[in-house]
Design an enzyme around this catalytic site. Structure first.
Site, PDB file in Angstrom:
ATOM      1  CB  VAL A 195     -25.564  25.191  17.713  1.00 58.42           C
ATOM      2  CG1 VAL A 195     -24.364  24.267  17.809  1.00 58.42           C
ATOM      3  CG2 VAL A 195     -26.811  24.443  17.249  1.00 58.42           C
TER       4      VAL A 195
ATOM      5  CG  ASN B 284     -23.143  16.503  12.276  1.00 55.66           C
ATOM      6  OD1 ASN B 284     -23.519  15.962  11.238  1.00 55.66           O
ATOM      7  ND2 ASN B 284     -23.384  15.976  13.477  1.00 55.66           N
TER       8      ASN B 284
ATOM      9  CB  SER C 163     -30.517  17.679   4.001  1.00 50.36           C
ATOM     10  OG  SER C 163     -31.446  16.649   3.685  1.00 50.36           O
TER      11      SER C 163
ATOM     12  CE1 TYR D 106     -32.872  18.337   8.863  1.00 48.50           C
ATOM     13  CE2 TYR D 106     -33.351  17.642   6.618  1.00 48.50           C
ATOM     14  CZ  TYR D 106     -32.533  17.619   7.737  1.00 48.50           C
ATOM     15  OH  TYR D 106     -31.383  16.876   7.706  1.00 48.50           O
TER      16      TYR D 106
ATOM     17  CE  LYS E 134     -29.877  20.072   7.818  1.00 45.78           C
ATOM     18  NZ  LYS E 134     -28.583  20.173   8.546  1.00 45.78           N
TER      19      LYS E 134
ATOM     20  CB  ILE F 122     -27.319   8.919   6.657  1.00 45.84           C
ATOM     21  CG1 ILE F 122     -26.988   9.697   5.378  1.00 45.84           C
ATOM     22  CG2 ILE F 122     -26.047   8.308   7.252  1.00 45.84           C
ATOM     23  CD1 ILE F 122     -26.405   8.867   4.259  1.00 45.84           C
TER      24      ILE F 122
END
Length: 248
Positions: free
Chosen positions: A56, A82, A146, A158, A162, A191
């Site tokens: 991506v 995702n 997230s 990150y 997000k 998760i």
């Protein structure tokens, strides 16, 4: 939108949550095209799922994949954004023993932004352009944000990606409304996936101890939220936190 009517792309779908989403969609009667850089894992997906290598972070790859998926499925009306990676580290830290000051590298910053934000944005752009060109409506996009978007130590890259995805979920829902395309986001907490399994055990245990429901989440927990966004035609421009009450 009913799941059986979906012709949907799932990025980062070779394993973890993405593979779970793709399998659930297939079970519900949807047509699914999965892209991932892990070709070995892609090959292990159910045969009825369309699959092809996808990076991506590569603009040409995104455009080519969307065209291929559209042709393979005879249309395109959905995207689950995702794909994601982690390159955690403090922006600046000082070694307690040597006193050496170390900085988060630009390469680690760019790698995470390249996949988690730029890559997600490229996929939205290409999918929506294809929907508009073919007058495909209604359409739906689910961005995977997230709970880290609220800020989390050691994850500047990150968090930035997000948080931007959650903000652009609002932006894109407004921009694409005239095309009949909804945009929603789901923000997982901790998760059980290959990504989190690779975490430092001490850090992982500390996070799990702070989850009020008393356990780490499972991909099925997140799928229930993704399913809601896909199916509820009145949900648009919002982010759902699914984190067991975790306060990071």
């Amino acid at each position: 939108m009913q799941l059986k009517d979906l012709k949907v792309i799932v990025t980062g779908g070779a394993q973890g949550m993405g593979a779970h989403f793709a399998t659930r969609l297939l079970e519900a009667g949807a047509q699914v095209a999965v892209g991932d850089v892990n070709e070995e894992k892609l090959a292990a997906l159910p045969a009825a799922i369309h699959r092809r290598r996808l990076d991506v972070a590569n603009e040409e790859d995104c455009a080519s994949f969307v065209q291929w998926a559209h042709e393979r499925m005879g249309g395109l009306n959905g995207l689950i954004n995702n794909a994601g990676i982690l390159r955690d580290g403090l922006l600046v830290k000082k070694d307690r023993t040597t006193g050496e000051v170390k900085k988060l590298s630009t390469a680690e910053w760019n790698a995470v932004l390249g996949v988690n934000l730029t890559g997600a944005t490229l996929m939205v752009r290409e999918v929506v352009a294809r929907m508009v060109q073919t007058d495909q409506r209604p359409g739906v996009i689910v961005n995977m944000s997230s709970i880290a978007r609220h800020g989390n130590r050691g994850q500047s890259n990150y968090v930035s990606a997000k948080a931007s995805l959650a903000a652009n979920t609002v932006t894109w829902s407004r921009e694409f409304a005239s095309f009949g395309i909804r945009v929603g986001a789901v923000a997982p907490g901790m998760i059980e996936t290959p990504m989190t399994q690779g975490m430092n055990q001490k850090a992982r245990d500390a996070l799990v101890a702070n989850i009020p429901v008393g356990r780490i989440g499972e991909p099925e927990d997140i799928w229930l939220a993704v399913k809601f966004v896909l199916e509820c035609d009145y949900f648009n421009g919002r982010t759902i936190d699914v984190d067991g009450g975790l306060n990071m």
